[in-house]
Design a protein around this motif. Sequence first.
Motif, PDB file in Angstrom:
ATOM      1  N   ALA A  44       0.843  -1.198   0.000  1.00 33.64           N
ATOM      2  CA  ALA A  44       0.000   0.000   0.000  1.00 33.64           C
ATOM      3  C   ALA A  44       0.881   1.252   0.000  1.00 33.64           C
ATOM      4  CB  ALA A  44      -0.911   0.005   1.223  1.00 33.64           C
ATOM      5  N   ARG A  45       0.597   2.164  -0.912  1.00 30.62           N
ATOM      6  CA  ARG A  45       1.381   3.386  -1.031  1.00 30.62           C
ATOM      7  C   ARG A  45       0.457   4.592  -1.139  1.00 30.62           C
ATOM      8  NH1 ARG A  45       6.469   1.364  -2.393  1.00 30.62           N
ATOM      9  NH2 ARG A  45       6.460  -0.649  -3.502  1.00 30.62           N
ATOM     10  N   ILE A  46       1.016   5.762  -0.830  1.00 30.97           N
ATOM     11  CA  ILE A  46       0.307   7.004  -1.091  1.00 30.97           C
ATOM     12  C   ILE A  46       1.209   7.890  -1.943  1.00 30.97           C
ATOM     13  CG2 ILE A  46      -1.159   6.946   0.958  1.00 30.97           C
ATOM     14  CD1 ILE A  46       0.744   8.812   2.353  1.00 30.97           C
ATOM     15  N   ASN A  47       0.606   8.734  -2.729  1.00 28.23           N
ATOM     16  CA  ASN A  47       1.356   9.611  -3.621  1.00 28.23           C
ATOM     17  C   ASN A  47       2.263  10.544  -2.812  1.00 28.23           C
ATOM     18  OD1 ASN A  47       1.607  12.333  -5.135  1.00 28.23           O
ATOM     19  ND2 ASN A  47       1.012  10.880  -6.734  1.00 28.23           N
ATOM     20  N   PRO A  48       3.534  10.691  -3.198  1.00 25.95           N
ATOM     21  CA  PRO A  48       4.451  11.566  -2.453  1.00 25.95           C
ATOM     22  C   PRO A  48       3.943  12.998  -2.309  1.00 25.95           C
ATOM     23  CG  PRO A  48       5.680  10.180  -3.952  1.00 25.95           C
ATOM     24  CD  PRO A  48       4.237   9.960  -4.280  1.00 25.95           C
ATOM     25  N   LEU A  49       3.306  13.530  -3.362  1.00 24.25           N
ATOM     26  CA  LEU A  49       2.766  14.888  -3.261  1.00 24.25           C
ATOM     27  C   LEU A  49       1.596  14.926  -2.283  1.00 24.25           C
ATOM     28  CD1 LEU A  49       2.893  16.115  -6.974  1.00 24.25           C
ATOM     29  CD2 LEU A  49       4.393  16.746  -5.068  1.00 24.25           C
ATOM     30  N   SER A  50       0.797  13.870  -2.284  1.00 22.77           N
ATOM     31  CA  SER A  50      -0.300  13.791  -1.325  1.00 22.77           C
ATOM     32  C   SER A  50       0.248  13.723   0.099  1.00 22.77           C
ATOM     33  CB  SER A  50      -1.168  12.564  -1.604  1.00 22.77           C
ATOM     34  OG  SER A  50      -1.778  12.653  -2.869  1.00 22.77           O
ATOM     35  N   ARG A  51       1.346  13.006   0.269  1.00 23.90           N
ATOM     36  CA  ARG A  51       1.974  12.917   1.587  1.00 23.90           C
ATOM     37  C   ARG A  51       2.333  14.305   2.106  1.00 23.90           C
ATOM     38  NH1 ARG A  51       7.030   9.176   1.612  1.00 23.90           N
ATOM     39  NH2 ARG A  51       7.668  10.695   0.056  1.00 23.90           N
ATOM     40  N   LEU A  52       2.931  15.113   1.257  1.00 28.32           N
ATOM     41  CA  LEU A  52       3.267  16.477   1.657  1.00 28.32           C
ATOM     42  C   LEU A  52       2.024  17.264   2.033  1.00 28.32           C
ATOM     43  CD1 LEU A  52       6.000  17.526  -0.937  1.00 28.32           C
ATOM     44  CD2 LEU A  52       6.286  17.320   1.532  1.00 28.32           C
ATOM     45  N   TRP A  53       0.971  17.093   1.257  1.00 32.86           N
ATOM     46  CA  TRP A  53      -0.265  17.839   1.514  1.00 32.86           C
ATOM     47  C   TRP A  53      -0.870  17.437   2.854  1.00 32.86           C
ATOM     48  CZ3 TRP A  53      -5.510  16.509   1.953  1.00 32.86           C
ATOM     49  CH2 TRP A  53      -6.396  17.593   1.909  1.00 32.86           C
ATOM     50  N   TYR A  54      -0.901  16.146   3.166  1.00 34.61           N
ATOM     51  CA  TYR A  54      -1.444  15.680   4.443  1.00 34.61           C
ATOM     52  C   TYR A  54      -0.643  16.256   5.621  1.00 34.61           C
ATOM     53  CZ  TYR A  54      -4.182  12.171   1.878  1.00 34.61           C
ATOM     54  OH  TYR A  54      -5.046  11.545   1.044  1.00 34.61           O
ATOM     55  N   LEU A  55       0.683  16.271   5.468  1.00 32.12           N
ATOM     56  CA  LEU A  55       1.515  16.787   6.547  1.00 32.12           C
ATOM     57  C   LEU A  55       1.366  18.297   6.708  1.00 32.12           C
ATOM     58  CD1 LEU A  55       4.736  14.673   5.891  1.00 32.12           C
ATOM     59  CD2 LEU A  55       3.171  14.438   7.827  1.00 32.12           C
ATOM     60  N   MET A  56       1.301  19.014   5.603  1.00 26.14           N
ATOM     61  CA  MET A  56       1.140  20.467   5.666  1.00 26.14           C
ATOM     62  C   MET A  56      -0.200  20.829   6.284  1.00 26.14           C
ATOM     63  SD  MET A  56       2.735  21.687   1.993  1.00 26.14           S
ATOM     64  CE  MET A  56       2.299  23.393   2.299  1.00 26.14           C
ATOM     65  N   ARG A  57      -1.238  20.082   5.929  1.00 22.34           N
ATOM     66  CA  ARG A  57      -2.570  20.357   6.469  1.00 22.34           C
ATOM     67  C   ARG A  57      -2.642  20.109   7.977  1.00 22.34           C
ATOM     68  NH1 ARG A  57      -7.721  16.841   4.615  1.00 22.34           N
ATOM     69  NH2 ARG A  57      -6.519  15.324   5.830  1.00 22.34           N
ATOM     70  N   ALA A  58      -1.826  19.168   8.449  1.00 21.37           N
ATOM     71  CA  ALA A  58      -1.867  18.799   9.866  1.00 21.37           C
ATOM     72  C   ALA A  58      -1.022  19.697  10.742  1.00 21.37           C
ATOM     73  CB  ALA A  58      -1.409  17.355  10.031  1.00 21.37           C
ATOM     74  N   ARG A  59      -0.247  20.566  10.167  1.00 23.52           N
ATOM     75  CA  ARG A  59       0.651  21.443  10.953  1.00 23.52           C
ATOM     76  C   ARG A  59      -0.125  22.274  11.960  1.00 23.52           C
ATOM     77  NH1 ARG A  59       4.181  24.810   6.918  1.00 23.52           N
ATOM     78  NH2 ARG A  59       4.986  25.611   8.856  1.00 23.52           N
TER      79      ARG A  59
END
Length: 283
Positions: free
Chosen positions: A268-283
Amino acid sequence: MNERERAATVRRMAREADPDRAIAALFAPTAVRDDLLALVALNGELARIANQVSEPGLGAIRLQWWRDALVRAEEGEATGHPVADAFGAVLARRKLSRERIAGLIDARSFDIGETVMPDTRTLNAYLFDTAGGLFALSAEIAGAEGENRGLIAQAAGQAYGLVRVMRSLPVLAAKGRTYLAADALERAGTTPQDLFAGRSGPGLSGLLAGMREESRAALSEARFHLHGEGMKGTGLDEAGRTAFLPLALVEPYLNALAKVKDPLRDIARINPLSRLWYLMRAR
């Protein structure tokens, strides 16, 4: 190797060992960023031992080397290993929990000595010391202030750790190893040998679905205490919450795991750009 070269090497090793945690660390305050990356790199080096040795005795020697090296590095002695030297400096600055560090190292004895997780209780203890220990030490590095810090780390480690167990299933099963608990597999009507032979089925699918729900429940508990919902003053401060940013990736990975067609072959993988978006949103 001068200090600047060492820092660059440690950052690279952290990214290679655990891209998710390494990227999450980049969103932490500048003053603690390199210390968090040193912790990620240390965990990566400990995790690699199982793939580097041919027998448990050699793995035990390497684990002992890390115990001794960190003591020497904290005292200012150069060990010749960039991660040991970098994390030794972190220890000298931060005065981190020796119990947590010992647990982080000792837990890897399972990696080098066993191929099957014997039961759910042992799995939970392993997740407490590894994934939970990383969150707890990250919170210490970030200077987290607030009640229930240990409780948050435990729940976060359970949520994040179960995701790692499920995502690693195809790779480890192909090597004749699994972190799925043997008693849980038995209740599901399957065995470790079935996994190693590539035999999936409804029982395994049901077990993994249950583990995803367990991860979600632990994630909800961690978030509840992290933000102090319903309990005034018990959440962590903003700096402390950055130590738990990797939790933002748990739900996306759980969704990806639910879509996997063959849990013994597909990662199971997630898109690297999506990963950045999830982390930025959680800041």
